[in-house]
Enzyme design. Structure first.
Site, PDB file in Angstrom:
ATOM      1  N   SER A 147     -56.438  51.243  16.384  1.00 36.31           N
ATOM      2  CA  SER A 147     -56.035  50.013  15.720  1.00 36.31           C
ATOM      3  C   SER A 147     -54.852  50.354  14.831  1.00 36.31           C
ATOM      4  CB  SER A 147     -57.190  49.459  14.885  1.00 36.31           C
ATOM      5  OG  SER A 147     -56.766  48.341  14.128  1.00 36.31           O
ATOM      6  N   ASP A 172     -56.211  39.630  19.910  1.00 41.67           N
ATOM      7  CA  ASP A 172     -56.985  38.795  18.979  1.00 41.67           C
ATOM      8  C   ASP A 172     -56.291  37.472  18.692  1.00 41.67           C
ATOM      9  OD1 ASP A 172     -58.945  40.702  18.832  1.00 41.67           O
ATOM     10  OD2 ASP A 172     -58.293  41.522  16.902  1.00 41.67           O
ATOM     11  N   ASP A 219     -57.108  42.997   4.669  1.00 37.06           N
ATOM     12  CA  ASP A 219     -56.055  42.020   4.945  1.00 37.06           C
ATOM     13  C   ASP A 219     -56.504  40.587   4.737  1.00 37.06           C
ATOM     14  OD1 ASP A 219     -54.081  43.828   5.399  1.00 37.06           O
ATOM     15  OD2 ASP A 219     -54.275  43.832   7.571  1.00 37.06           O
ATOM     16  N   ARG A 237     -48.244  42.095   3.305  1.00 37.32           N
ATOM     17  CA  ARG A 237     -49.067  40.893   3.415  1.00 37.32           C
ATOM     18  C   ARG A 237     -48.617  39.750   2.503  1.00 37.32           C
ATOM     19  NH1 ARG A 237     -49.684  42.663   8.066  1.00 37.32           N
ATOM     20  NH2 ARG A 237     -51.676  43.591   8.679  1.00 37.32           N
TER      21      ARG A 237
END
Length: 409
Positions: free
Chosen positions: A178, A14, A123, A94
């Site tokens: 994932s 990605d 996210d 994050r």
């Protein structure tokens, strides 16, 4: 000069695809930034891949110790667990990543930050709330939400796009789990996990651990020490927090500790199912809680439980850089003054079994707790206490009886 954009870069398909996409659609100079929070071998070969894809520069920033000391430790001290199971592995990372992205954006004179989070996940919220709190002037680019420009819908589309731009990548179109990994945990979503009726295929899924069934048949004893709520040693060896987590990951993974299958409520409103491996984190949280049982008074423990749940929600929702998080953490830190001592436990087939706790600040009194009458406790005192403690119940019952008799007349 072209405007610069800082791309939160993982090296996966990605974010690699996003590099030529940003250049083609916005004519940006793309500066990639890969934040190392303990991903280990996932960072191999990133520099060559980023430049091959058209990035002008790649930062690889090791934040592992910062992540452990300033994000993980406060959540451990708070016993912050989201929806009773999730130990916040991705949630805690994050804000640390967002903070460093902003710092690099300032250093590079960039006008925007781009991330590859999807429009369905948590996210995107965590990244963007962190960026907004620290740099409200920076633009945020989220390709997956820009459906008029971002037209790629599959891995096949992304691979074809890269190939058309002269970029050959070591990926294939086959779908896999994932995953998100850092020093604290690894998460798994997708494949059979998308249907909550399905049992996880642990033989294919697990990375850090073995299943409890495949763990050793012999238990293993572990001792840990804490000073003011911060872990300081494992099995007598003093280590920094990051090394303690690495050591506990190895021990916990060996014994099948910390494998959680959860259907959680995402911030955006949907339920999602995932499996988390948090072997070292599960041990660390349990050991810390084991020590707190000994040294915290009842009222503080009750309040701290509520504060911990609230902090977990705040962190999960991406609100790290807020006055509320600071206030909650300040309360927690005030409770850790005497959380010092040693805990001992044994690991056995997915279980953490207590084997003794000591602290110079222990509130446990053997003479009080034993069945032998001691000087500090007179059994007769319980009469008056129970009378007063139970007075509201007794008064209510008496009033209900009076009402019942009145209604029978």
């Amino acid at each position: 000069m072209k405007e610069k954009v800082i791309l939160a870069y993982s090296g996966g398909l990605d974010t690699t695809t996003i590099i030529p996409w940003l250049k083609e659609n916005f004519d940006y100079e793309v500066v990639c930034c890969c934040i190392d929070c303990g991903q280990e071998d996932e960072l191999d070969g990133l520099d060559e891949r980023a430049r091959l894809s058209g990035a002008s520069k790649l930062y690889i920033e090791d934040l592992t110790d910062d992540f452990c000391d300033n994000y993980i430790v406060p959540c451990v001290q708070a016993n912050a667990v989201y929806e009773n199971k999730y130990l916040l592995g991705t949630s805690m990372a994050r804000p640390a990543i967002a903070k460093r992205l902003v710092e690099i954006a300032r250093k590079e004179g960039a006008s925007a930050i781009c991330h590859g989070a999807t429009g369905k996940g948590n996210d995107q919220i965590r990244f963007e709330l962190g960026i907004k709190a620290l740099a409200p002037d920076l633009k945020i680019i989220a390709p997956w939400r820009m459906t008029d420009v971002w037209t790629l819908q599959s891995r096949e589309d992304e691979l074809a796009y890269c190939k058309a731009h002269g970029i050959d990548l070591p990926f294939d179109a086959s779908h896999s789990y994932s995953r998100d990994r850092n020093i604290w945990h690894i998460s798994h979503e997708g494949l059979e996990l998308e249907n909550p009726e399905n049992e996880p295929n642990y033989d294919d899924l697990l990375v850090l651990s073995v299943s409890p069934e495949k763990a050793p048949d012999k238990a293993e004893y572990v001792t840990m020490t804490f000073e003011k709520g911060i872990p300081t040693s494992v099995n007598g060896e003093k280590m920094k927090v990051s090394d303690i987590i690495r050591k506990l990951n190895a021990l916990g993974g060996k014994h099948g500790i910390g494998i959680v299958d959860i259907v959680e409520n995402r911030v955006v409103g949907m339920k999602s199912r995932g499996v988390y491996e948090t072997p070292g984190g599960t041990i660390l949280m349990e050991a810390h809680e084991q020590l707190e049982e000994l040294v915290l008074d009842r009222a503080t423990m009750e309040m701290k439980k509520d504060i911990g749940n609230k902090l977990a929600q705040v962190v999960y929702e991406g609100k790290w850089f807020t006055p509320l998080r600071q206030a909650l953490q300040a309360f927690v830190e005030s409770t850790q003054e005497y959380v010092t001592g040693e805990v001992k436990f044994k690991l056995y087939k997915g279980n953490i079994i207590k084997a003794g706790t000591t602290s110079p600040y222990s509130l446990y009194s053997e003479s009080l707790a034993s069945f032998t009458t001691g000087d500090l406790y007179d059994h007769h005192d319980a009469d008056g206490f129970i009378t007063l403690f139970g007075l509201p119940l007794k008064v209510r019952a008496m009033k209900m009886l009076e009402l019942e008799k009145k209604n029978q007349k």
